[in-house]
Design an enzyme around this catalytic site. Sequence first.
Site, PDB file in Angstrom:
ATOM      1  N   GLY A  12      45.950  27.729  40.492  1.00 12.72           N
ATOM      2  CA  GLY A  12      46.874  28.832  40.769  1.00 12.72           C
ATOM      3  C   GLY A  12      48.160  28.816  39.970  1.00 12.72           C
ATOM      4  O   GLY A  12      49.192  29.292  40.445  1.00 12.72           O
ATOM      5  N   MET A  91      36.861  32.775  39.117  1.00 17.33           N
ATOM      6  CA  MET A  91      35.634  32.370  38.432  1.00 17.33           C
ATOM      7  C   MET A  91      34.369  33.049  38.961  1.00 17.33           C
ATOM      8  O   MET A  91      33.269  32.747  38.508  1.00 17.33           O
ATOM      9  CB  MET A  91      35.471  30.841  38.527  1.00 17.33           C
ATOM     10  N   LEU A  94      32.615  39.700  39.128  1.00 22.43           N
ATOM     11  CA  LEU A  94      32.669  40.880  39.991  1.00 22.43           C
ATOM     12  C   LEU A  94      31.670  41.920  39.519  1.00 22.43           C
ATOM     13  O   LEU A  94      31.412  42.063  38.323  1.00 22.43           O
ATOM     14  CB  LEU A  94      34.085  41.466  39.996  1.00 22.43           C
ATOM     15  N   ASN A 108      43.233  41.509  34.534  1.00 22.89           N
ATOM     16  CA  ASN A 108      42.819  40.131  34.331  1.00 22.89           C
ATOM     17  C   ASN A 108      43.629  39.546  33.178  1.00 22.89           C
ATOM     18  O   ASN A 108      44.035  40.274  32.272  1.00 22.89           O
ATOM     19  CB  ASN A 108      41.325  40.089  33.972  1.00 22.89           C
ATOM     20  N   HIS A 110      43.302  36.826  30.092  1.00 19.96           N
ATOM     21  CA  HIS A 110      42.302  36.076  29.331  1.00 19.96           C
ATOM     22  C   HIS A 110      43.029  35.220  28.301  1.00 19.96           C
ATOM     23  O   HIS A 110      43.932  35.713  27.608  1.00 19.96           O
ATOM     24  CB  HIS A 110      41.329  37.040  28.633  1.00 19.96           C
TER      25      HIS A 110
END
Length: 208
Positions: A12, A91, A94, A108, A110
């Site tokens: 996190g 991880m 979806l 997201n 990356h």
Amino acid sequence: MLNIAVLVSGGGTNLQAMLDAKARGEIPNGRFACVVASNPKAYALERAKNAGVETEVLVRKEFSTQDAYDDALLGLLERHNIDLVVLAGFMTILSERVAKAYAYRMINVHPALIPSFCGQGYYGLRVHEAALEYGVKVTGATVHFVNEVADGGAIILQKAVEVQNGDTPEILQKRVMEQAEWEILPKAVSLFCDGKIKIQAGKAVVIE
């Protein structure tokens, strides 16, 4: 004030960067309504609790079908009246159904400069291993909207990070996090909550 859900799987650190940015007043129009972990032992859950953010755990293997998992996730997001979903080291893949339900409302981060070193199979240290194997001199991070294609959604923000002689995947991963991910992810969340990201011809345009 928009409600934000953060989906996590591990330590996190990106979640902490966002919580810290919120505490500094840098995300004035958003509140972290819940943190959803795919792993009940994720340290990210402790970070959320320490910040007074509600937590939930959804483990994919505990659901017999993808539809059942999708129902649970979408129901949870609906219960919390979520306006923005942030994937921060999440991880679990979806489904297209979830991506479409939150089209242009799910982002997201990356750890590379998309379209380099992205897509199916590129996650975690593998991204940095690939960058070093290729011999690139610059890498970085990208925040993008999530769609049905892995790492294929409209790009919101990117930041470059230099690759240095002697880098290992672990050293490069740390530098990319500290110099890029922890900066552009909270900024993208703030821009979204401020209504400063517009979609034009399928591309994300930031209105400063």
